[in-house]
Scaffold this motif. Structure first.
Motif, PDB file in Angstrom:
ATOM      1  N   HIS A 199       0.854  -1.188   0.000  1.00 15.17           N
ATOM      2  CA  HIS A 199       0.000   0.000   0.000  1.00 15.17           C
ATOM      3  C   HIS A 199       0.885   1.232   0.000  1.00 15.17           C
ATOM      4  CE1 HIS A 199      -3.706  -2.222   0.952  1.00 15.17           C
ATOM      5  NE2 HIS A 199      -2.874  -3.029   1.586  1.00 15.17           N
ATOM      6  N   ALA A 200       0.398   2.315  -0.589  1.00 16.14           N
ATOM      7  CA  ALA A 200       1.174   3.553  -0.614  1.00 16.14           C
ATOM      8  C   ALA A 200       0.253   4.758  -0.721  1.00 16.14           C
ATOM      9  CB  ALA A 200       2.138   3.553  -1.799  1.00 16.14           C
ATOM     10  N   TYR A 201       0.775   5.892  -0.271  1.00 17.19           N
ATOM     11  CA  TYR A 201       0.142   7.180  -0.517  1.00 17.19           C
ATOM     12  C   TYR A 201       0.955   7.858  -1.607  1.00 17.19           C
ATOM     13  CZ  TYR A 201      -2.559   6.498   3.699  1.00 17.19           C
ATOM     14  OH  TYR A 201      -3.426   5.996   4.635  1.00 17.19           O
ATOM     15  N   ILE A 202       0.268   8.440  -2.556  1.00 19.39           N
ATOM     16  CA  ILE A 202       0.934   9.173  -3.626  1.00 19.39           C
ATOM     17  C   ILE A 202       0.512  10.632  -3.487  1.00 19.39           C
ATOM     18  CG2 ILE A 202       1.318   9.375  -6.108  1.00 19.39           C
ATOM     19  CD1 ILE A 202       0.148   6.448  -6.280  1.00 19.39           C
ATOM     20  N   LEU A 203       1.482  11.487  -3.213  1.00 22.64           N
ATOM     21  CA  LEU A 203       1.241  12.914  -3.046  1.00 22.64           C
ATOM     22  C   LEU A 203       1.476  13.584  -4.394  1.00 22.64           C
ATOM     23  CD1 LEU A 203       3.236  13.346   0.276  1.00 22.64           C
ATOM     24  CD2 LEU A 203       0.871  12.606  -0.030  1.00 22.64           C
ATOM     25  N   ILE A 204       0.517  14.364  -4.844  1.00 24.37           N
ATOM     26  CA  ILE A 204       0.555  14.885  -6.209  1.00 24.37           C
ATOM     27  C   ILE A 204       0.421  16.401  -6.224  1.00 24.37           C
ATOM     28  CG2 ILE A 204      -0.617  14.873  -8.449  1.00 24.37           C
ATOM     29  CD1 ILE A 204      -1.563  12.024  -7.755  1.00 24.37           C
ATOM     30  N   GLN A 205       1.280  17.047  -6.994  1.00 20.46           N
ATOM     31  CA  GLN A 205       1.141  18.463  -7.290  1.00 20.46           C
ATOM     32  C   GLN A 205       0.603  18.566  -8.709  1.00 20.46           C
ATOM     33  OE1 GLN A 205       5.117  19.917  -6.544  1.00 20.46           O
ATOM     34  NE2 GLN A 205       4.602  20.448  -4.441  1.00 20.46           N
ATOM     35  N   THR A 206      -0.326  19.501  -8.909  1.00 18.42           N
ATOM     36  CA  THR A 206      -0.955  19.652 -10.222  1.00 18.42           C
ATOM     37  C   THR A 206      -0.781  21.074 -10.740  1.00 18.42           C
ATOM     38  OG1 THR A 206      -3.116  20.387  -9.416  1.00 18.42           O
ATOM     39  CG2 THR A 206      -2.747  17.998  -9.536  1.00 18.42           C
ATOM     40  N   GLU A 207      -1.116  21.243 -11.998  1.00 12.38           N
ATOM     41  CA  GLU A 207      -1.204  22.581 -12.556  1.00 12.38           C
ATOM     42  C   GLU A 207      -2.333  23.316 -11.837  1.00 12.38           C
ATOM     43  OE1 GLU A 207      -1.871  22.032 -16.735  1.00 12.38           O
ATOM     44  OE2 GLU A 207       0.031  21.001 -17.007  1.00 12.38           O
ATOM     45  N   VAL A 208      -2.264  24.624 -11.802  1.00 13.41           N
ATOM     46  CA  VAL A 208      -3.280  25.437 -11.127  1.00 13.41           C
ATOM     47  C   VAL A 208      -4.667  25.134 -11.691  1.00 13.41           C
ATOM     48  CG1 VAL A 208      -4.070  27.792 -10.689  1.00 13.41           C
ATOM     49  CG2 VAL A 208      -1.627  27.262 -10.620  1.00 13.41           C
ATOM     50  N   GLY A 209      -5.604  24.870 -10.792  1.00  8.31           N
ATOM     51  CA  GLY A 209      -6.986  24.637 -11.183  1.00  8.31           C
ATOM     52  C   GLY A 209      -7.298  23.241 -11.686  1.00  8.31           C
ATOM     53  N   LYS A 210      -6.329  22.315 -11.611  1.00  6.19           N
ATOM     54  CA  LYS A 210      -6.531  20.972 -12.158  1.00  6.19           C
ATOM     55  C   LYS A 210      -6.726  19.888 -11.095  1.00  6.19           C
ATOM     56  CE  LYS A 210      -5.569  21.793 -16.630  1.00  6.19           C
ATOM     57  NZ  LYS A 210      -5.408  21.017 -17.817  1.00  6.19           N
ATOM     58  N   ALA A 211      -6.697  20.235  -9.812  1.00  5.97           N
ATOM     59  CA  ALA A 211      -6.725  19.218  -8.756  1.00  5.97           C
ATOM     60  C   ALA A 211      -7.965  18.333  -8.820  1.00  5.97           C
ATOM     61  CB  ALA A 211      -6.610  19.875  -7.385  1.00  5.97           C
ATOM     62  N   ALA A 212      -9.140  18.913  -8.932  1.00  7.66           N
ATOM     63  CA  ALA A 212     -10.369  18.117  -8.940  1.00  7.66           C
ATOM     64  C   ALA A 212     -10.416  17.189 -10.145  1.00  7.66           C
ATOM     65  CB  ALA A 212     -11.588  19.032  -8.927  1.00  7.66           C
ATOM     66  N   GLN A 213     -10.001  17.681 -11.296  1.00  6.49           N
ATOM     67  CA  GLN A 213      -9.990  16.862 -12.517  1.00  6.49           C
ATOM     68  C   GLN A 213      -8.994  15.717 -12.390  1.00  6.49           C
ATOM     69  OE1 GLN A 213      -9.064  19.099 -16.060  1.00  6.49           O
ATOM     70  NE2 GLN A 213      -8.536  17.255 -17.210  1.00  6.49           N
ATOM     71  N   VAL A 214      -7.820  16.000 -11.850  1.00  5.85           N
ATOM     72  CA  VAL A 214      -6.800  14.962 -11.667  1.00  5.85           C
ATOM     73  C   VAL A 214      -7.296  13.905 -10.689  1.00  5.85           C
ATOM     74  CG1 VAL A 214      -4.502  14.517 -10.693  1.00  5.85           C
ATOM     75  CG2 VAL A 214      -4.812  16.379 -12.328  1.00  5.85           C
ATOM     76  N   ALA A 215      -7.865  14.316  -9.560  1.00  2.00           N
ATOM     77  CA  ALA A 215      -8.368  13.359  -8.568  1.00  2.00           C
ATOM     78  C   ALA A 215      -9.450  12.476  -9.168  1.00  2.00           C
ATOM     79  CB  ALA A 215      -8.890  14.098  -7.341  1.00  2.00           C
ATOM     80  N   GLY A 227      -2.162  17.141 -16.367  1.00  2.00           N
ATOM     81  CA  GLY A 227      -2.288  18.135 -15.316  1.00  2.00           C
ATOM     82  C   GLY A 227      -1.382  17.908 -14.124  1.00  2.00           C
ATOM     83  N   ILE A 228      -0.718  16.756 -14.063  1.00  2.00           N
ATOM     84  CA  ILE A 228       0.189  16.457 -12.953  1.00  2.00           C
ATOM     85  C   ILE A 228       1.560  17.063 -13.244  1.00  2.00           C
ATOM     86  CG2 ILE A 228       1.450  14.624 -11.764  1.00  2.00           C
ATOM     87  CD1 ILE A 228      -1.003  12.885 -12.006  1.00  2.00           C
ATOM     88  N   THR A 229       2.132  17.726 -12.239  1.00  2.00           N
ATOM     89  CA  THR A 229       3.471  18.287 -12.403  1.00  2.00           C
ATOM     90  C   THR A 229       4.525  17.528 -11.603  1.00  2.00           C
ATOM     91  OG1 THR A 229       3.086  19.906 -10.637  1.00  2.00           O
ATOM     92  CG2 THR A 229       2.601  20.601 -12.899  1.00  2.00           C
ATOM     93  N   ARG A 230       4.114  16.886 -10.474  1.00  2.00           N
ATOM     94  CA  ARG A 230       5.081  16.159  -9.648  1.00  2.00           C
ATOM     95  C   ARG A 230       4.351  15.158  -8.767  1.00  2.00           C
ATOM     96  NH1 ARG A 230       9.188  19.626  -6.262  1.00  2.00           N
ATOM     97  NH2 ARG A 230      10.309  19.491  -8.220  1.00  2.00           N
ATOM     98  N   THR A 231       5.006  14.009  -8.522  1.00  2.05           N
ATOM     99  CA  THR A 231       4.454  13.023  -7.589  1.00  2.05           C
ATOM    100  C   THR A 231       5.518  12.627  -6.570  1.00  2.05           C
ATOM    101  OG1 THR A 231       5.062  11.072  -8.890  1.00  2.05           O
ATOM    102  CG2 THR A 231       2.903  12.067  -9.344  1.00  2.05           C
ATOM    103  N   LEU A 232       5.065  12.204  -5.411  1.00  7.01           N
ATOM    104  CA  LEU A 232       5.928  11.661  -4.376  1.00  7.01           C
ATOM    105  C   LEU A 232       5.208  10.434  -3.817  1.00  7.01           C
ATOM    106  CD1 LEU A 232       8.377  11.855  -2.423  1.00  7.01           C
ATOM    107  CD2 LEU A 232       6.901  13.246  -0.952  1.00  7.01           C
ATOM    108  N   THR A 233       5.812   9.254  -3.970  1.00  5.85           N
ATOM    109  CA  THR A 233       5.189   8.015  -3.528  1.00  5.85           C
ATOM    110  C   THR A 233       5.736   7.620  -2.155  1.00  5.85           C
ATOM    111  OG1 THR A 233       4.965   7.309  -5.817  1.00  5.85           O
ATOM    112  CG2 THR A 233       4.763   5.601  -4.127  1.00  5.85           C
ATOM    113  N   CYS A 234       4.831   7.361  -1.225  1.00  4.76           N
ATOM    114  CA  CYS A 234       5.180   7.015   0.146  1.00  4.76           C
ATOM    115  C   CYS A 234       4.620   5.638   0.487  1.00  4.76           C
ATOM    116  CB  CYS A 234       4.617   8.041   1.122  1.00  4.76           C
ATOM    117  SG  CYS A 234       5.112   9.739   0.784  1.00  4.76           S
ATOM    118  N   PRO A 235       5.415   4.575   0.345  1.00  5.83           N
ATOM    119  CA  PRO A 235       4.918   3.246   0.688  1.00  5.83           C
ATOM    120  C   PRO A 235       4.617   3.139   2.192  1.00  5.83           C
ATOM    121  CG  PRO A 235       6.915   3.111  -0.648  1.00  5.83           C
ATOM    122  CD  PRO A 235       6.765   4.529  -0.225  1.00  5.83           C
TER     123      PRO A 235
END
Length: 77
Positions: A3-19, A65-73
């Motif tokens: 299992h992991a949490y993936i922390l995501i940064q998006t372009e401005v205004g794209k968070a809801a669409q990405v989720a 719309g994703i600019t960066r991810t950080l995966t945390c197992p």
């Protein structure tokens, strides 16, 4: 099962669409848009660490719309 949490940064205004898009990916159990330094937090699962890596690189990071991810197992200590 890994299992992991993936922390995501998006372009401005794209968070809801990405989720919303990520929540449809097999292996993703939850995707929510949040406030703070990250825009979306995803809970994911896979059979192995390698499968988790493939899920993140091939499926999650390809979402528009994703600019960066950080995966945390998740570890059980």
């Amino acid at each position: 099962m890994v299992h992991a949490y993936i922390l995501i940064q998006t372009e401005v205004g794209k968070a809801a669409q990405v989720a919303s898009t990520i929540s449809e990916i097999s292996g993703v159990t939850r995707a929510e848009d949040v406030t703070g330094p990250y825009d979306v937090i995803v809970r994911a699962e896979a059979e192995t660490v390698d499968d988790l890596g493939r899920l993140v690189v091939a499926r999650v990071q390809s979402v528009d719309g994703i600019t960066r991810t950080l995966t945390c197992p998740v570890v059980n200590i």
